[in-house]
Each structure stands twice: as C-alpha cells, then as structure tokens.
Design a protein around this motif. Structure first.
Motif, short mmCIF file in Angstrom:
data_model
loop_
_atom_site.label_atom_id
_atom_site.label_comp_id
_atom_site.label_asym_id
_atom_site.label_seq_id
_atom_site.Cartn_x
_atom_site.Cartn_y
_atom_site.Cartn_z
N GLY A 22 35.33 32.36 45.38
CA GLY A 22 34.60 32.33 44.12
C GLY A 22 33.11 32.36 44.40
N PHE A 23 32.36 32.46 43.35
CA PHE A 23 30.91 32.53 43.45
C PHE A 23 30.37 31.21 43.96
CE2 PHE A 23 26.55 33.00 41.77
CZ PHE A 23 26.27 34.27 42.27
N MET A 146 25.32 38.60 38.81
CA MET A 146 25.99 38.60 40.12
C MET A 146 27.48 38.26 39.98
SD MET A 146 23.27 37.15 42.87
CE MET A 146 22.35 35.98 41.88
N ILE A 147 27.79 37.31 39.08
CA ILE A 147 29.20 36.95 38.86
C ILE A 147 29.96 38.17 38.34
CG2 ILE A 147 30.76 35.64 37.35
CD1 ILE A 147 28.76 33.32 37.53
N GLU A 148 29.38 38.87 37.38
CA GLU A 148 30.07 40.03 36.79
C GLU A 148 30.31 41.14 37.81
OE1 GLU A 148 31.75 40.04 33.99
OE2 GLU A 148 31.06 37.97 33.86
N ILE A 149 29.40 41.30 38.75
CA ILE A 149 29.59 42.30 39.81
C ILE A 149 30.76 41.90 40.71
CG2 ILE A 149 28.56 43.26 41.92
CD1 ILE A 149 25.83 43.13 40.34
N ARG A 150 30.84 40.62 41.04
CA ARG A 150 31.86 40.16 41.98
C ARG A 150 33.21 39.83 41.33
NH1 ARG A 150 29.14 36.49 46.70
NH2 ARG A 150 27.75 38.11 47.51
N ARG A 151 33.22 39.55 40.04
CA ARG A 151 34.45 39.10 39.37
C ARG A 151 35.65 40.02 39.65
NH1 ARG A 151 34.74 35.60 35.45
NH2 ARG A 151 32.68 36.11 34.62
N PRO A 152 35.54 41.34 39.48
CA PRO A 152 36.72 42.19 39.73
C PRO A 152 37.22 42.11 41.18
CG PRO A 152 34.94 43.47 38.72
CD PRO A 152 34.39 42.12 39.02
N ILE A 153 36.31 41.91 42.10
CA ILE A 153 36.67 41.79 43.52
C ILE A 153 37.44 40.49 43.74
CG2 ILE A 153 35.74 41.57 45.87
CD1 ILE A 153 33.35 43.34 44.76
#
Length: 182
Positions: A22-23, A146-153
């Motif tokens: 997670g972030f 940054m969360i939105e960029i990483r969320r799908p990953i």
C-alpha cells in the motif's frame, strides 16, 4: 481465534508469508508488526532491513544511487524472503510496481493491500523526513494523485484489500486474519 490451539500443537496458523502493500502511511509497518506479534510470525520491515544492509537511509540511497538501484535492492531482498515462510512482511510502497516482485510475493504467500484516505496518510507522514517521493509534495492533493497512479497496480497485486481509516489496530488485524485464512 485459534492461536491457543496452534501454540499447543506447534502448528503455524500462517505457514506462508503475508505481504502488506500500500501507499506510504497506510499502516503497513504497524499492522504487520502487530499481526506478527499476535500470531507468532516474524515481522520483516523491508525498508529498515534494506537500510541496514546498505548502511544508509533510503533517502540517501535515492540521492546517491538513484531510484532504480533502490528498486533493485528491494527485488533482491524480496527474493531472499520468498524462500522462507511464516513472515509478516511490511513492503515498501514501491515493491508491487515490479511484476517480478508481485510474482515472488504471490508464489510464497498472500498479498494484503492496506488503504487509507489522502487526509489520513497526510496526517501520518507530515512530520516525517524519510519519504523521498513526497519531498516538496506533502499535501493531500499530491498524495491523492500518487495514490490514484498506484491504486490499479496495488489492486492487481493484492489477494484482498482492507481500509485502515478510522479503525483500531486490533480491528484491522481481525480483518486480515479473517481474509487471510480463506
């Protein structure tokens, strides 16, 4: 929970690894530490162990060697963990960005995606100077981006997802327990 029975018989409730992703600031270290304590699992804080091995802080690794070198260190460290079992591993926020890392984690255990709102994360990290990716961007809007960029990953890597917002450590550990036993 069945901890007492497991302790009497020597059985491990979680013989495979649990990887917390997670972030930054979502609670990976806190939850993996408490979960490890509750279920007699060794807790591994990847970032701390990498700092120990490298003899420098992550922010210094980024500055001196660059992000790619740090990501290579994460992958190498993860390879070593995946030959073992019964670990509660707090992964650095970028670990799931590499497909190889996700495969290593999935092959040796379950992957738990912990989430928190941008405001919660901001409150948790605002006083920290050990967050190189947030330098000059410590605000809820930047965190949200940054969360939105990483969320799908993170979602693609995870076996299940648990929100940490507004819950006690014990409540979150109970949810992890219920999901991980399935």
């Amino acid at each position: 929970m069945c901890r007492e029975k497991a302790e009497r018989t020597g059985e491990k409730l979680f013989p495979r690894n649990l990887f917390f992703i997670g972030f930054m600031g979502c609670g990976k270290s806190t939850i993996s530490g408490k979960f490890g304590e509750l279920f007699s699992m060794e807790q591994v804080e990847m970032d701390e162990r990498i700092e120990e091995q490298a003899g420098m802080k992550i922010s210094e690794i980024f500055r001196v060697h660059g992000e790619k070198a740090f990501r290579d260190m994460e992958t190498e460290f993860l390879r070593g963990l995946c030959c073992r079992g019964g670990l509660a591993v707090s992964c650095g926020g970028g670990v799931p960005l590499r497909k190889e890392n996700v495969e290593l984690m999935k092959n040796s255990g379950k992957v738990i995606f912990l989430t928190a709102s941008p405001q919660t994360i901001y409150e948790r990290v605002k006083g920290s100077s050990d967050r190189p990716l947030l330098e000059g961007k410590k605000n809820t809007d930047a965190i949200r981006e940054m969360i939105e960029i990483r969320r799908p990953i993170y979602e693609a890597a995870a076996d299940f997802r648990i929100s940490t917002d507004g819950k006690s450590i014990e409540e979150i550990c109970r949810e992890v327990y219920e999901q991980a036993r399935r």
